[in-house]
Write a protein that holds these residues in place. Sequence first.
Motif, PDB file in Angstrom:
ATOM      1  N   THR A   1      69.622  89.955  54.568  1.00  4.57           N
ATOM      2  CA  THR A   1      69.766  89.459  55.938  1.00  4.57           C
ATOM      3  C   THR A   1      69.016  90.343  56.926  1.00  4.57           C
TER       4      THR A   1
ATOM      5  N   THR B   1      68.706  81.929  68.520  1.00  2.00           N
ATOM      6  CA  THR B   1      69.588  81.441  67.453  1.00  2.00           C
ATOM      7  C   THR B   1      69.391  82.213  66.165  1.00  2.00           C
TER       8      THR B   1
ATOM      9  N   THR C   1      71.515  85.228  66.356  1.00  2.00           N
ATOM     10  CA  THR C   1      72.929  84.870  66.186  1.00  2.00           C
ATOM     11  C   THR C   1      73.265  84.633  64.722  1.00  2.00           C
ATOM     12  N   ILE C   2      72.363  83.935  64.033  1.00  2.00           N
ATOM     13  CA  ILE C   2      72.576  83.659  62.616  1.00  2.00           C
ATOM     14  C   ILE C   2      72.567  84.949  61.804  1.00  2.00           C
TER      15      ILE C   2
ATOM     16  N   ILE D   1      73.259  88.067  62.802  1.00  2.00           N
ATOM     17  CA  ILE D   1      74.476  88.843  63.073  1.00  2.00           C
ATOM     18  C   ILE D   1      75.677  88.208  62.394  1.00  2.00           C
ATOM     19  N   SER D   2      75.758  86.875  62.439  1.00  2.00           N
ATOM     20  CA  SER D   2      76.879  86.169  61.814  1.00  2.00           C
ATOM     21  C   SER D   2      76.892  86.387  60.307  1.00  2.00           C
ATOM     22  N   ARG D   3      75.716  86.312  59.689  1.00  2.00           N
ATOM     23  CA  ARG D   3      75.649  86.534  58.245  1.00  2.00           C
ATOM     24  C   ARG D   3      76.023  87.966  57.881  1.00  2.00           C
TER      25      ARG D   3
ATOM     26  N   CYS E   1      78.068  89.873  59.497  1.00  2.00           N
ATOM     27  CA  CYS E   1      79.529  89.956  59.640  1.00  2.00           C
ATOM     28  C   CYS E   1      80.219  89.330  58.433  1.00  2.00           C
ATOM     29  N   ILE E   2      79.696  88.201  57.958  1.00  2.00           N
ATOM     30  CA  ILE E   2      80.281  87.529  56.800  1.00  2.00           C
ATOM     31  C   ILE E   2      80.220  88.428  55.566  1.00  2.00           C
TER      32      ILE E   2
ATOM     33  N   SER F   1      83.476  80.365  58.104  1.00  2.00           N
ATOM     34  CA  SER F   1      82.399  81.094  58.780  1.00  2.00           C
ATOM     35  C   SER F   1      81.027  80.659  58.271  1.00  2.00           C
TER      36      SER F   1
ATOM     37  N   TYR G   1      80.141  77.201  59.468  1.00  2.00           N
ATOM     38  CA  TYR G   1      79.760  77.199  60.882  1.00  2.00           C
ATOM     39  C   TYR G   1      78.341  77.734  61.078  1.00  2.00           C
ATOM     40  N   VAL G   2      77.992  78.810  60.365  1.00  2.00           N
ATOM     41  CA  VAL G   2      76.656  79.404  60.512  1.00  2.00           C
ATOM     42  C   VAL G   2      75.573  78.422  60.091  1.00  2.00           C
TER      43      VAL G   2
END
Length: 304
Positions: free
Chosen positions: A65, A97, A100-101, A103-105, A107-108, A144, A147-148
């Motif tokens: 990531t 975006t 955002t993707i 950072i979200s990944r 976190c996951i 999560s 949503y991502v």
Amino acid sequence: MAIWEVLILSTKLTVYLGLSALLGGFLILLLVPFSLEKQTHARLLLQGHIIKYMAMFGLVGVFATTLDFFFQVGSLSQTGFTGMFDAVMRRMVAQSTLGTIAISRLCIFIVGIAFCGSFYWQLARKKTPQFIVTLLGAIILWGSIGYVFMLSGHTVQLERSYGYALAVHVIIALSWMGALWPLSAACLHLSPTPLYSLMRQFGHLAIGLVSLLLLAGTLLAWELVGSVGNLFNQIYGQSLLLKLGFVNAILLLAAWHKLKLTPKLLTHSNAAIDMRRSIQIEMLIGLCIFLITAVLTTVLGPQS
């Protein structure tokens, strides 16, 4: 194909593998208590292997990531490999975006690794992970990740319902593919009776999952391609047909496992070896499906 597309394609494929390991690992951990009721050494050993598998691919996912983010920066800056570290472009990507993707990944993956650490600590004390905690972790990651995936891809411009269909499709596909390695490991570490029970439980669950997978996949494919003619005349449609061919192959293997190999686990001494080999073939087919999916979402588009 440009070098940046190849690099982004490779990191996206690796991210898929990392996410599938987490989801598939959680899926098998949830099935284990129903297949191996007693806290035996074999159960603890299998759960330990699954948790290490999840943690390892979780760490790989963090690395992939991070690389993917810098590759996206380099691709947009178009100033060579030094462009990956361009401060202005990096800030722009971080605020988009794509940022955002990423950072979200991250976190996951970090949350998934944290759960693995908690589970491993329990196993070190000769205790199996609590079912309710495992279920909570699975729900958090399933939701999560779904949503991502709704934030990116070709369905972003479509109605919200297609985003939900994509989320369902992705969660099931990743969970199924990620469950194959733990099932292969079970063929080595479990005796025939608990192995039969685990494979039987997974087979029952797979029936419902496959139905939802095909329904959501068909809905998305039809909306993105638009017509039967485009399936054969456009590169995107032809790639979808190739992916469908691999999906059909994996479904046939799954049916073979459920109807032929699983019943033999109780009566044939070499049935576990045959099951493991067949699952490994299924894993290779799954890797091909992931690769095609990465190409469809990175290089090609519905208008290709």
